[in-house]
Write a protein that holds these residues in place. Structure first.
Motif, PDB file in Angstrom:
ATOM      1  N   ASP A 122      43.680  59.589  43.581  1.00  0.00           N
ATOM      2  CA  ASP A 122      43.896  60.672  44.542  1.00  0.00           C
ATOM      3  C   ASP A 122      42.740  61.664  44.466  1.00  0.00           C
ATOM      4  OD1 ASP A 122      44.739  62.869  46.026  1.00  0.00           O
ATOM      5  OD2 ASP A 122      46.832  62.664  45.410  1.00  0.00           O
ATOM      6  N   ALA A 123      41.920  61.699  45.498  1.00  0.00           N
ATOM      7  CA  ALA A 123      40.744  62.574  45.500  1.00  0.00           C
ATOM      8  C   ALA A 123      41.107  64.050  45.430  1.00  0.00           C
ATOM      9  CB  ALA A 123      39.902  62.309  46.746  1.00  0.00           C
ATOM     10  N   GLY A 124      42.356  64.389  45.766  1.00  0.00           N
ATOM     11  CA  GLY A 124      42.777  65.779  45.722  1.00  0.00           C
ATOM     12  C   GLY A 124      43.143  66.270  44.336  1.00  0.00           C
ATOM     13  N   VAL A 125      43.258  65.360  43.374  1.00  0.00           N
ATOM     14  CA  VAL A 125      43.612  65.723  41.994  1.00  0.00           C
ATOM     15  C   VAL A 125      42.339  65.910  41.195  1.00  0.00           C
ATOM     16  CG1 VAL A 125      44.749  64.963  39.871  1.00  0.00           C
ATOM     17  CG2 VAL A 125      45.808  64.498  42.101  1.00  0.00           C
ATOM     18  N   ARG A 126      42.187  67.076  40.586  1.00  0.00           N
ATOM     19  CA  ARG A 126      40.980  67.375  39.812  1.00  0.00           C
ATOM     20  C   ARG A 126      41.265  67.698  38.352  1.00  0.00           C
ATOM     21  NH1 ARG A 126      36.422  67.939  42.619  1.00  0.00           N
ATOM     22  NH2 ARG A 126      35.524  69.372  41.077  1.00  0.00           N
ATOM     23  N   CYS A 127      42.533  67.719  37.974  1.00  0.00           N
ATOM     24  CA  CYS A 127      42.919  67.873  36.568  1.00  0.00           C
ATOM     25  C   CYS A 127      44.343  67.359  36.429  1.00  0.00           C
ATOM     26  CB  CYS A 127      42.838  69.335  36.126  1.00  0.00           C
ATOM     27  SG  CYS A 127      43.301  69.610  34.390  1.00  0.00           S
ATOM     28  N   VAL A 128      44.626  66.690  35.315  1.00  0.00           N
ATOM     29  CA  VAL A 128      45.972  66.192  35.028  1.00  0.00           C
ATOM     30  C   VAL A 128      46.479  66.850  33.758  1.00  0.00           C
ATOM     31  CG1 VAL A 128      47.319  64.165  34.329  1.00  0.00           C
ATOM     32  CG2 VAL A 128      45.676  63.977  36.201  1.00  0.00           C
ATOM     33  N   VAL A 129      47.720  67.315  33.803  1.00  0.00           N
ATOM     34  CA  VAL A 129      48.408  67.858  32.632  1.00  0.00           C
ATOM     35  C   VAL A 129      49.554  66.920  32.295  1.00  0.00           C
ATOM     36  CG1 VAL A 129      49.761  69.781  31.702  1.00  0.00           C
ATOM     37  CG2 VAL A 129      47.811  70.239  33.213  1.00  0.00           C
ATOM     38  N   VAL A 130      49.673  66.569  31.010  1.00  0.00           N
ATOM     39  CA  VAL A 130      50.796  65.759  30.552  1.00  0.00           C
ATOM     40  C   VAL A 130      51.615  66.590  29.585  1.00  0.00           C
ATOM     41  CG1 VAL A 130      51.531  63.625  29.452  1.00  0.00           C
ATOM     42  CG2 VAL A 130      49.406  63.662  30.758  1.00  0.00           C
ATOM     43  N   THR A 131      52.928  66.657  29.809  1.00  0.00           N
ATOM     44  CA  THR A 131      53.798  67.427  28.937  1.00  0.00           C
ATOM     45  C   THR A 131      55.144  66.720  28.820  1.00  0.00           C
ATOM     46  OG1 THR A 131      54.574  69.679  28.447  1.00  0.00           O
ATOM     47  CG2 THR A 131      54.763  68.929  30.752  1.00  0.00           C
ATOM     48  N   GLY A 132      56.080  67.331  28.110  1.00  0.00           N
ATOM     49  CA  GLY A 132      57.382  66.720  27.911  1.00  0.00           C
ATOM     50  C   GLY A 132      58.507  67.619  28.387  1.00  0.00           C
ATOM     51  N   ALA A 133      59.590  67.014  28.826  1.00  0.00           N
ATOM     52  CA  ALA A 133      60.773  67.780  29.233  1.00  0.00           C
ATOM     53  C   ALA A 133      61.585  68.147  28.002  1.00  0.00           C
ATOM     54  CB  ALA A 133      61.616  66.947  30.196  1.00  0.00           C
ATOM     55  N   GLY A 134      62.240  69.292  28.067  1.00  0.00           N
ATOM     56  CA  GLY A 134      63.118  69.690  26.974  1.00  0.00           C
ATOM     57  C   GLY A 134      62.362  70.235  25.778  1.00  0.00           C
ATOM     58  N   ARG A 135      62.855  69.943  24.592  1.00  0.00           N
ATOM     59  CA  ARG A 135      62.315  70.561  23.383  1.00  0.00           C
ATOM     60  C   ARG A 135      61.265  69.725  22.662  1.00  0.00           C
ATOM     61  NH1 ARG A 135      65.086  68.794  18.698  1.00  0.00           N
ATOM     62  NH2 ARG A 135      66.732  67.273  19.153  1.00  0.00           N
ATOM     63  N   GLY A 136      60.929  68.550  23.198  1.00  0.00           N
ATOM     64  CA  GLY A 136      59.927  67.717  22.558  1.00  0.00           C
ATOM     65  C   GLY A 136      58.849  67.278  23.527  1.00  0.00           C
ATOM     66  N   PHE A 137      57.680  66.940  22.981  1.00  0.00           N
ATOM     67  CA  PHE A 137      56.619  66.340  23.795  1.00  0.00           C
ATOM     68  C   PHE A 137      56.859  64.839  23.894  1.00  0.00           C
ATOM     69  CE2 PHE A 137      52.481  64.170  24.040  1.00  0.00           C
ATOM     70  CZ  PHE A 137      52.033  64.673  25.237  1.00  0.00           C
ATOM     71  N   CYS A 138      56.801  64.153  22.766  1.00  0.00           N
ATOM     72  CA  CYS A 138      57.083  62.714  22.738  1.00  0.00           C
ATOM     73  C   CYS A 138      57.260  62.293  21.287  1.00  0.00           C
ATOM     74  CB  CYS A 138      55.952  61.923  23.391  1.00  0.00           C
ATOM     75  SG  CYS A 138      56.194  60.129  23.331  1.00  0.00           S
ATOM     76  N   ALA A 139      58.379  61.638  20.992  1.00  0.00           N
ATOM     77  CA  ALA A 139      58.693  61.227  19.624  1.00  0.00           C
ATOM     78  C   ALA A 139      58.190  59.829  19.308  1.00  0.00           C
ATOM     79  CB  ALA A 139      60.202  61.314  19.387  1.00  0.00           C
ATOM     80  N   GLY A 140      57.277  59.282  20.126  1.00  0.00           N
ATOM     81  CA  GLY A 140      56.745  57.962  19.843  1.00  0.00           C
ATOM     82  C   GLY A 140      57.586  56.860  20.458  1.00  0.00           C
ATOM     83  N   GLN A 141      57.506  55.686  19.884  1.00  0.00           N
ATOM     84  CA  GLN A 141      58.237  54.534  20.401  1.00  0.00           C
ATOM     85  C   GLN A 141      59.732  54.665  20.150  1.00  0.00           C
ATOM     86  OE1 GLN A 141      57.354  51.784  22.185  1.00  0.00           O
ATOM     87  NE2 GLN A 141      59.501  51.161  22.152  1.00  0.00           N
ATOM     88  N   ASP A 142      60.519  54.409  21.174  1.00  0.00           N
ATOM     89  CA  ASP A 142      61.971  54.358  21.027  1.00  0.00           C
ATOM     90  C   ASP A 142      62.317  53.024  20.370  1.00  0.00           C
ATOM     91  OD1 ASP A 142      64.727  54.146  21.285  1.00  0.00           O
ATOM     92  OD2 ASP A 142      64.764  55.137  23.242  1.00  0.00           O
ATOM     93  N   LEU A 143      62.773  53.076  19.134  1.00  0.00           N
ATOM     94  CA  LEU A 143      63.043  51.847  18.385  1.00  0.00           C
ATOM     95  C   LEU A 143      64.291  51.128  18.878  1.00  0.00           C
ATOM     96  CD1 LEU A 143      62.153  53.063  14.773  1.00  0.00           C
ATOM     97  CD2 LEU A 143      60.743  51.754  16.380  1.00  0.00           C
TER      98      LEU A 143
END
Length: 261
Positions: free
Chosen positions: A46-67
């Motif tokens: 998408d040529a209109g996107v010039r920066c991407v932010v990645v974040t997490g919903a709730g109280r965590g960012f990412c706990a890794g692989q769901d075992l």
């Protein structure tokens, strides 16, 4: 627009991707990988996107692989195949994005979730966030680029200490040792991320992406070869619009309007 497991929101030229499994601290599943990769590919195209932010919903960012996903807890899954199919492509996609990628770490980032964040261009973490190399606790090694990222970011001694102990590292400590770009108070976190993302979006995007490329590539080069790479990239950038615009704006003492991507 939004997917079930990855929420997508645009704010001008900034696109935010929110990992959306808050009940499981946004741990990775095969389905979430698919949505995230599709969202990253769409942002790249998408040529209109010039920066991407990645974040997490709730109280965590990412706990890794769901075992609990895809029989990961059975011991019968080829973990190497999981890395090849899911985590290696994800890590390489982040490093090949044509725009800067900011990891906004709002809470715990553990295992592959920590290294996914560290693979982004800039990591901004809330003061209450933490980073955990949790792999040794289940008899594995750091993945999602962790074995390369950790020593390159903090050196061999600290990399081994973090990876072998699996100890929790607070965001303030992570900033102090050079693991992340910035730790900010929780109350200022959202505004800080927004301001940084919009600042990056207004900058010469292609030059920023090539800066990432040069720094990452030069890590495995001799000094002489790194100088040659600099010349090659500068030659290309020097013929582009943004260089001419940047110089013209500087001389005219006005704000530049960058457009290359």
């Amino acid at each position: 627009m939004s997917g079930q497991l990855v929420l997508i929101a645009d704010d001008g030229a900034v696109r935010t991707l929110t990992l959306n499994r808050p009940q499981a601290l946004n741990s990775f599943t095969t389905a979430m990988h698919a949505e995230l990769r599709a969202a990253l590919d769409a942002a790249a195209d998408d040529a209109g996107v010039r920066c991407v932010v990645v974040t997490g919903a709730g109280r965590g960012f990412c706990a890794g692989q769901d075992l609990n996903d895809a029989g990961m807890s059975s011991g019968e899954v080829d973990v190497g195949d999981v890395i090849e199919r899911l985590y290696r492509p994800l890590a390489l996609r982040i490093r090949s994005m044509p725009v800067p990628v900011v990891a906004a770490v709002n809470g715990v980032a553990a295992g592959a979730g920590a290294n996914f964040a560290l693979g982004c261009d800039l990591v901004v973490a809330a003061r209450s966030a933490s980073f955990i190399q949790a792999f040794s606790k289940i008899g594995l090694i750091p993945d999602c680029g962790g074995t390369w990222l950790l020593p390159n970011l903090v050196g061999r001694a600290r990399a081994l200490g973090l990876a072998m102990t699996g100890d929790k590292l607070g965001a303030e400590q992570a900033q102090a040792m050079g693991l992340i770009w910035q730790c900010v108070d929780d109350a200022a976190f959202a505004d800080t991320v927004k301001a940084l993302a919009h600042r990056l979006a207004a900058m010469p995007t292609k030059a920023l992406a090539d800066t990432r490329r040069a720094i990452d590539t030069s890590a495995a080069m001799s000094y002489a070869d790194a100088l040659r790479l600099e010349a090659d990239l500068q030659r290309e950038l020097g013929h582009a619009h943004d260089y001419r615009e940047g110089v013209a704006a500087f001389l005219a003492k006005r704000a530049p309007s960058f457009r290359d991507r």
